[in-house]
Each structure stands twice: as structure tokens, then as C-alpha cells.
Design a protein around this motif. Structure first.
Motif: not given
Lengths: 301, 435
Positions: B45-46, B48-49, B52-53, B345-346
Motif C-alpha cells: 500500500a505504501r 502504491r501511494a 501514485d504521488d 513515507g516508506w
């Protein structure tokens, strides 16, 4: 257990009239082409591969019989062959005996025939993924229905002594319906007059089975046993999905070992040698079984 | 009326169509970068974020990510696809697999010039991880993180067992006897398990702990195709096995069962990788955890504080016959640089970022709970180098079959180690495959 086991090779003996040869070959051609392309050539290539040192996509050296030499002294290979035989031992006889029993039940209870036949045959139509999922749920240590019935908290699939028998029981439940159909067809081919005549002579119960049913079914039995033997020796999916060959290789069968050497260890040459050696073992066993059946028949005659 | 109106309406529609088409078509063709990852769950999920960013941050290129099954299936697919020219443009890999993948011809080296065009420099990455991304003097991956083995503890249970100091933190544990005593005290005084860890058949956790404990004794596992641990191998496995046979830990738990034993408050300690951090953070926020937790690096049990770890990294598959164009390489590295610079974020996935400007930033240093175990990065050991080594590699797969059996008592530690060696013997003698 693959369903294509049921496809038997067509009878290729020449017929009496010479004119029939051309149509026969024409009819055979599609099969021969498919057989050559998808079975014979790959088999030849596998044999060639087994003489080389190869990764999944590249051959690096011709090594002659080295792979076979390693194989002879590889305990992992022999363990996996041993597991395959053990699995066959656990499945072939019960599958045939249970199949026969079910067929006779279905044949006897004419009123509930369709319902019984459907119930017995139903598991066979399940894809392997569904069958293993159901078996896995049933065998769960704390929540599975098997332990619920038997009591206790046995970890069936994690126990080195119970894992392979558990997979065998799952396999029997899954595939016995097919054998039942074979025997049912055999039973229906026995002329009713034979039973009537025997009944007039005062035979009943087990005597009827021993003197009429069993001898008349002999060809079906030997077909069922050999199909079953080959199918059991080819076991892969159930153990791969249910136990991944564990605990510590006690359920790793020959095809699984071949898969591991080819894909986990990228040793396609050695995997090909495993495959060829195992094919040789299966052929030898099938010949031996055919010979035993013939010998038994000859002794009876 | 309607009939006269028709040509005009048609013209209007045609104009509208042309305008829309003109707006829809980009000025230049967009570069599409295909990525394969083995990251699932929270990591997935991270990632993917981040993708996307990145896609939202610019319009020149687009990253399309595909998630495949973790472990052996992923690597088998990556290897076979990439050597026949059908691999993706970029893949996430474990740095422990570099020798295998780079040596086998699966990956394409990345030149310093190419890195420079994306603003990437080796000096910007943690030195140990950057070194791990090299093979025969060339760079084959850009490191993303470090994820070591750590020791989680339940403060309520550890407190009852008298293992906390006045600040409510775990008292220092030194030596394998001290750790065993802590597990025993927790088991005896709380009525729960002292320790939980994944131990069912084919689990990798035992391998990670065993490797750490051997490294702490300055013992290597394998060198030049020979097993070098000697008697320490079985002795160390026996020390781990003690915790299970004495009941401090429950044997045979699979991964989800072992983590839920800790999350459910039924075990005082959990030995696991940092990737379980997000679940603890989430449960704490949601108020469902029911206890305070702490995390420390794996204690020093022997001569040093070595801890097993692995790292994720980005690598370019070789794809012979379909080598990436310079434009594609630039696009991939631009994405990799973006992820490096946004790897805070990771880090929320528990991982320690490998990009130093992020890892050494004030925000990363103060990020909780990561700060509790950040020092573990100084003591990490990877799987030894070898083509058969690394995450879900052939040797780990063999070890994961036999080592756990020693914890249930089906095999003695000496038998387990011996059978591991016997089965691995053919593998380690073999020449490294060129795929």
C-alpha cells in the motif's frame, strides 16, 4: 491426478483389409502430429537436457551422464521416490476397493441410484485448488472438523507421520468417484442371465460376487489399478499446495523434487535427469504390473 | 426547422470533438515505466501511494506497478522473464539476492553517469547498503531501505515480569542466558508465553535468528562452498530450541498465528522483522491493541550485536534483445530518485530508509517507533554472498525446511543441521548458474 489419464491410446493394429490402411493413417494423423509435437519431441529434448548442465533458459555445458551419476548418490531424490511409492501404496488399493464398493452400492440401490452416484462422483469435479482448500480447512489443528470429530489438536499437515496419510485420504475422497464410474460401467456389462443362472443353482451373497462379479470385472479392475497407479505416481498438486513437501520433506514427492531443482535451484539439467529417471521407474512398474496381471490370469485359466 | 439546424449542429459537434481530442492528447508521448514488486500488505500500500504521488507530480511519464507473490515465485518469474527479454522496466528486489541476480545476468548495471542524470550519488546512501548493491565493481541496484530483525515487547507483561526499568523501558538484556531468563520470567509470572515467533514448517524466521546469533559469535555460515559454522551451528539452534521445549514459546505457529499471539496480548516478547511496526501503530491509533509496546534491537547475546537484516532496492532487468532506451533508463531513475527523496513515507512501514538525506533528517530521527531501534542499522548482517543465498533463495528454502523441525522435537538440533547440510551440499558445490 489428471483426468487425461482416461484417454487411452487408439488401437493401431492393422485391420484385415489392405484398403483400410490409408483411412486409418489419415484418422490417426492428427493424434500422431499432436503426440509428436507435444509429447515425443519434448521428451527427446528433456533427455538431451538431462545430459547437460543447464539453468532455466541456457545450457552451459555437455556433461554426459554426470547428472545421472549424481542422482544415484542423491538421498533427496531417493527419499522423494520413496515418498511417491508410499503415497501410491496409501491410495491405489483403497481407491480401487472403495470405488468398487461404491459402484456395487449404486448398482444395488436402484431407487437412489442417481442421488448416490451424484454424491459419490461430486468431489471429482472439483478443481484441485478447491479440493486442497477444503482439505486444509478440515484438517486445521484447532478449528478443523476432523479434529472436532476425533478430538484432540493434531496438526495433521505439520506432523511428519500424519501429513502424507492425510494428503492420501484427501486424495481418495477427491478421486474415488472416477473409479466408481469405471466399475459401474463394468458391472452393467455383466449379463443378468449369469446371475439368474447362478441363483437357480442356489448361489447367493458373497458366492455370487466371487464366482461371477469378480471374474467378469477382472479386466476393469486391472485397468483401474494401472490408471490409478500411474495417477498416484504422478502426484504433485495436492502435496505442493497442502504441505509444500513439508514437514522437512516427508511429503516431497518425485515430481515436487523435480520442480524444486528446476525452479528454486535453477538446475534444469539435473531436474531433467530426475524426470527421466522417474519416467523409467514408472514404465518399469507399469510393465511389472501388466506382467503380474497376465500371470494371474494365466494361472487361473 | 430541425432540418435546417442539422448541418450547424453537426459542425458544432465536430468542432467540440476536435477541441476535446486536442486537449486529451499530450504534447509529447508519455513514457510508461512498468514495475514489478513483491511488496504486499502494508508495504504494498505504501509503495502504491509513492507511485501514485509520483505519477501525479508530473506528466511526462507514468509508472505502472504490478504486485507478484513474494518469495520464490517472484524471483523465478523475474529471472525467466528478464533473461528472455520480457521483464519489466524496473523491479523491486532484495539486496541479499544481488550476487544471484547480477551474477546470473538477470540485471543490467547502472552507470555512474546514468545515476548522475537523475541526481543520484552513491555517497547519498548508507555505505553498507550501497556496498551491498554492487557486484564486481558495478552498481546493480539503488537501495531503498534496511529491515532488521528486532525484539518487540509488551510493556504490561514485561512489567509484571519485572523486566522494565523506572522509565517503563526494557532493562538492558545482555547474553543469551539473560534473554532466556527474561522469557522464563515472563512465562512464569504472567501465565502467558514469554516469546512468540513464527516457527511452523517452511518459516524463515528461525534462519534469520540463527544467522544473527552465529554472526554474534563471529561465526560465518558458509565460505567458498563449505559450511563453516562447526559445532556452533547445532549448539546455537539448541539454544533457540530450548525456548520452545521449555514452553516459553509455542512451537508450530505460522506467521499470522505468531503475530496475532503478540497483538492479542498473549506473549510478552516477539522476535520479528520491523515490517510489523505499521500494524502496531495502526492498532494503537485505533485503540484496539490493549497494551503499550516497545521495540529494541536484537540484544547482544554473544560477542557482538550483529542482527540479520535485508534491504529492498530498485533494479533494472537486463532484457537482452529489448534493452531499455536511454530515455527509459532516465525515466526509471527519475522515479527511483523520487522514491528515495520521499522515503520518509516508506519509513512509516518500519523500514530504515537507505537514502541518507532522509535517514539522517530530524523528522526521520524522531519518527516513532522507528527511533527505538534505529541503531540496529549499524550492526546488520546480510546473508553471506553466494549465488544460492538471499531472501527466499535456494539455501534459505532448504534451511526453512529443517531448522524449524528442531523446535518441535521431530529432529534434534544436530540432525536438523546435518540434514540441512546434506540437502544443500549439491547446491553449494554447483557452479553459479548463468541464466
Amino acid at each position: 491426478m489428471q483426468r487425461d489419464d482416461t484417454i487411452l491410446a487408439p488401437d493401431t493394429r492393422p485391420t484385415t483389409a489392405r484398403d483400410d490402411t490409408l483411412p486409418a493413417w489419415l484418422l490417426l494423423a492428427p493424434f500422431l502430429v499432436a503426440f509428436g509435437l507435444f509429447f515425443f519431441l519434448p521428451a527427446l529434448e528433456t533427455f538431451w537436457l538431462s545430459l547437460t548442465e543447464s539453468s532455466l533458459t541456457r545450457t552451459s555445458a555437455f556433461v554426459g551422464l554426470d547428472n545421472y551419476h549424481t542422482l544415484l548418490h542423491d538421498p533427496s531424490f531417493w527419499d522423494s521416490v520413496g515418498n511417491t511409492f508410499y503415497f501410491s501404496l496409501l491410495t491405489v488399493i483403497p481407491l480401487c476397493a472403495l470405488g468398487l464398493l461404491m459402484a456395487m452400492l449404486v448398482d444395488r440401490f436402484t431407487g437412489a441410484r442417481g442421488w448416490l452416484q451424484g454424491t459419490f462422483f461430486l468431489p471429482f469435479v472439483l478443481p484441485i485448488s478447491v479440493m486442497t482448500l477444503i482439505a486444509d480447512w478440515m484438517l486445521q489443528p484447532s478449528s478443523g472438523v476432523v479434529n472436532h470429530i476425533l478430538g484432540g489438536q493434531r496438526a495433521w499437515l505439520a506432523d511428519p507421520y500424519l501429513a502424507l496419510p492425510a494428503v492420501a485420504i484427501g486424495t481418495i475422497w477427491w478421486t474415488v468417484g472416477f473409479n466408481m464410474l469405471l466399475f459401474l460401467a463394468g458391472l452393467r456389462n455383466i449379463p443378468a442371465e449369469l446371475y439368474e443362472a447362478a441363483a437357480l443353482d442356489g448361489a447367493r451373497g458373497f458366492t455370487l460376487f466371487r464366482t461371477i462379479t469378480w471374474p467378469a470385472l477382472r479386466p476393469v479392475v486391472s485397468t483401474a489399478v494401472i490408471l490409478q497407479l500411474i495417477a498416484s505416481l504422478k502426484v504433485f498438486g495436492q502435496t505442493y499446495i497442502l504441505t509444500s513437501g513439508g514437514p522437512f520433506n516427508t511429503t516431497r514427492v518425485a515430481l515436487h523434487y523435480m520442480y524444486e531443482t528446476a525452479f528454486t535451484q535453477s538446475d534444469a539439467g539435473y531436474a531433467a535427469a530426475v524426470a527421466m529417471a522417474f519416467v523409467a521407474i514408472v514404465i518399469l512398474l507399469s510393465l511389472l504390473q501388466a506382467w503380474i496381471v497376465k500371470w494371474l490370469a494365466g494361472r487361473d485359466a | 426547422m430541425a432540418r435546417r439546424g442539422f448541418p450547424r449542429a453537426a459542425a458544432l459537434v465536430a468542432i467540440l470533438f476536435l477541441v476535446l481530442a486536442g486537449v486529451g492528447a499530450p504534447a509529447r508521448a508519455q513514457v510508461e515505466v512498468r514495475m514489478w514488486t513483491l511488496l504486499s500488505g502494508g508495504d504494498g500500500a505504501r509503495m502504491r501511494a509513492l507511485v501514485d504521488d509520483f505519477n501525479a507530480s508530473q506528466h511526462d511519464m507514468r509508472v505502472v506497478s504490478t504486485t507478484l507473490k513474494w518469495g520464490e515465485p517472484f524471483y523465478t518469474k523475474l529471472i525467466t522473464a528478464s533473461v528472455v527479454g520480457a521483464g519489466p522496466d524496473v523491479a523491486t528486489i532484495h539486496l541479499s539476492r544481488i550476487v544471484n541476480l547480477a551474477g546470473g545476468g538477470v540485471l543490467r548495471p547502472i552507470s555512474p553517469g546514468e545515476l548522475a542524470t537523475a541526481g543520484l550519488r552513491g555517497d547519498d546512501y548508507l555505505p553498507r547498503q550501497w556496498a551491498k548493491a554492487q557486484y564486481e565493481g558495478r552498481t546493480y541496484a539503488v537501495p531503498l531501505d534496511v529491515h532488521p530483525l528486532v525484539l518487540y515487547y509488551n510493556k504490561t507483561l514485561a512489567g509484571k515480569a519485572g523486566l522494565l526499568d523506572a522509565d517503563g523501558k526494557l532493562k538492558a538484556i545482555e547474553g543469551v542466558d539473560a534473554l532466556t531468563d527474561a522469557f522464563r520470567a515472563a512465562t512464569e509470572r504472567t501465565g502467558r508465553r514469554g516469546l512468540t515467533m513464527e516457527s511452523s514448517q517452511s518459516s524463515y524466521a528461525i534462519w534469520r535468528l540463527w544467522l544473527s546469533m552465529l554472526a554474534q559469535q563471529n561465526v560465518t555460515i558458509i565460505r567458498d562452498g563449505r559450511f563453516t559454522y562447526g559445532p556452533a551451528g547445532a549448539a546455537t539452534l539448541a539454544r533457540i530450541g530450548d525456548w520452545f521445549t521449555k514452553g516459553y514459546a509455542q512451537s508450530g505457529l505460522d506467521y499470522p498465528a505468531s503475530t496475532s499471539q503478540f497483538m492479542g496480548g498473549n506473549a510478552a516478547f516477539m522476535l520479528n522483522g520491523v515490517w510489523e511496526v505499521p500494524e502496531l501503530v495502526r492498532a494503537t491509533k485505533a485503540g484496539t491493541l490493549g497494551f503499550d509496546y516497545g521495540i529494541v534491537p536484537l540484544p547482544r547475546l554473544y560477542a557482538n550485536a550483529s542482527t540479520w537484516a535485508d534491504s529492498h532496492g530498485f533494479a533494472l532487468p537486463a532484457n537482452p534483445g529489448h534493452e531499455p532506451s536511454p530515455e527509459k533508463v532516465r525515466a526509471v531513475l527519475r522515479f527511483v530518485a523520487y522514491v528515495s527523496k520521499h522515503s520518509l513515507g516508506w519509513a512509516e512501514g518500519g523500514h530504515i530508509p537507505a537514502y541518507r538525506p532522509v535517514a539522517e533528517s530530524e523528522r526521520a530521527r524522531s519518527l516513532m517507533p522507528n527511533a527505538m531501534y534505529a541503531q540496529a542499522a549499524n550492526d546488520v548482517v546480510y546473508d553471506p554472498d553466494g549465488w544460492y543465498m538471499g531472501a527466499a533463495g535456494p539455501l534459505e528454502a532448504i534451511a526453512s525446511k529443517f531448522l524449524p523441525a528442531a523446535l518441535y522435537g521431530y529432529l534434534t538440533p544436530a540432525q536438523a543441521v546435518h540434514r540441512f547440510e546434506t540437502e544443500a551440499a549439491r547446491l553449494v558445490r554447483k557452479r553459479p548458474p548463468r541464466y
